[in-house]
Structure formats: structure tokens, C-alpha cells
Motif scaffolding. Sequence first.
Motif, PDB file in Angstrom:
ATOM      1  N   PRO A   9       0.823  -1.209   0.000  1.00  0.00           N
ATOM      2  CA  PRO A   9       0.000   0.000   0.000  1.00  0.00           C
ATOM      3  C   PRO A   9       0.860   1.263   0.000  1.00  0.00           C
ATOM      4  N   VAL A  10       0.373   2.302  -0.673  1.00  0.00           N
ATOM      5  CA  VAL A  10       1.026   3.613  -0.653  1.00  0.00           C
ATOM      6  C   VAL A  10      -0.050   4.693  -0.620  1.00  0.00           C
ATOM      7  N   LYS A  11       0.336   5.861  -0.162  1.00  0.00           N
ATOM      8  CA  LYS A  11      -0.603   6.980  -0.104  1.00  0.00           C
ATOM      9  C   LYS A  11      -0.602   7.800  -1.389  1.00  0.00           C
ATOM     10  N   ASN A  12       0.546   7.874  -2.073  1.00  0.00           N
ATOM     11  CA  ASN A  12       0.659   8.732  -3.239  1.00  0.00           C
ATOM     12  C   ASN A  12       1.340   7.981  -4.383  1.00  0.00           C
ATOM     13  N   LEU A  13       0.574   7.664  -5.425  1.00  0.00           N
ATOM     14  CA  LEU A  13       1.118   6.894  -6.552  1.00  0.00           C
ATOM     15  C   LEU A  13       2.150   7.677  -7.350  1.00  0.00           C
ATOM     16  N   VAL A  38       0.520   1.355  -9.393  1.00  0.00           N
ATOM     17  CA  VAL A  38       1.691   1.496 -10.254  1.00  0.00           C
ATOM     18  C   VAL A  38       2.494   0.210 -10.077  1.00  0.00           C
ATOM     19  N   SER A  39       3.042  -0.327 -11.171  1.00  0.00           N
ATOM     20  CA  SER A  39       3.653  -1.653 -11.142  1.00  0.00           C
ATOM     21  C   SER A  39       5.065  -1.620 -11.721  1.00  0.00           C
ATOM     22  N   PHE A  40       5.982  -2.296 -11.033  1.00  0.00           N
ATOM     23  CA  PHE A  40       7.383  -2.342 -11.451  1.00  0.00           C
ATOM     24  C   PHE A  40       7.912  -3.763 -11.465  1.00  0.00           C
ATOM     25  N   ILE A  48       7.561  -8.938  -9.373  1.00  0.00           N
ATOM     26  CA  ILE A  48       6.681  -7.860  -9.787  1.00  0.00           C
ATOM     27  C   ILE A  48       6.173  -7.181  -8.524  1.00  0.00           C
ATOM     28  N   VAL A  49       6.363  -5.874  -8.448  1.00  0.00           N
ATOM     29  CA  VAL A  49       5.931  -5.118  -7.273  1.00  0.00           C
ATOM     30  C   VAL A  49       4.794  -4.196  -7.695  1.00  0.00           C
ATOM     31  N   HIS A  50       3.631  -4.407  -7.080  1.00  0.00           N
ATOM     32  CA  HIS A  50       2.480  -3.540  -7.310  1.00  0.00           C
ATOM     33  C   HIS A  50       2.321  -2.639  -6.094  1.00  0.00           C
ATOM     34  N   PHE A  51       2.256  -1.351  -6.335  1.00  0.00           N
ATOM     35  CA  PHE A  51       1.971  -0.387  -5.284  1.00  0.00           C
ATOM     36  C   PHE A  51       0.538   0.089  -5.499  1.00  0.00           C
ATOM     37  N   ILE A  56      -7.503   1.051  -1.607  1.00  0.00           N
ATOM     38  CA  ILE A  56      -7.744  -0.141  -2.427  1.00  0.00           C
ATOM     39  C   ILE A  56      -7.085  -1.355  -1.783  1.00  0.00           C
ATOM     40  N   PHE A  57      -5.851  -1.186  -1.331  1.00  0.00           N
ATOM     41  CA  PHE A  57      -5.123  -2.281  -0.693  1.00  0.00           C
ATOM     42  C   PHE A  57      -5.873  -2.778   0.541  1.00  0.00           C
ATOM     43  N   GLU A  58      -6.421  -1.867   1.323  1.00  0.00           N
ATOM     44  CA  GLU A  58      -7.141  -2.246   2.544  1.00  0.00           C
ATOM     45  C   GLU A  58      -8.338  -3.119   2.231  1.00  0.00           C
TER      46      GLU A  58
END
Length: 64
Positions: A9-13, A38-40, A48-51, A56-58
Motif C-alpha cells: 500500500p502507498v498513499k501517493n502513486l 503502479v507496477s514495477f 513484480i511489485v504492485h503499489f 484499495i489495498f485495505e
Amino acid sequence: MENVWLNLPVKNLDKTDHFFRSLGFQPNGENYKYEELVSFLAGTNGLIVHFFKQKIFEKFVSAK
């Protein structure tokens, strides 16, 4: 080898995108950035890291 996915989870994409690109993370394809994530790609082992936006994560991890 199969891909490994890490969802965080992140607060700011936008800030997350800028920060991880500045560290050298590679965007996960041409359409790596969406309204909710955002995905890296990280490393050479298929990580694969999805932020995701925090709200949404919650929803994914909520026990309700």
C-alpha cells in the motif's frame, strides 16, 4: 521460473512512481500505471511489485 508478486500500500502513486523509477526500477510494461496502482519489475528473478492506493489495498486485506 514463475513470477513472484509483491503488493504494497502507498498513499501517493505519483511520488511512489517517481521514487522507484529514480532507483532504477523498471516499469512493468507500457501500461504500468493505472488510477489505482503502479507496477514495477524488480531484479532479474521475475519479481513484480504492485503499489496500490492504500484504500484499495485495505479492501484486499480486510477481514470484514
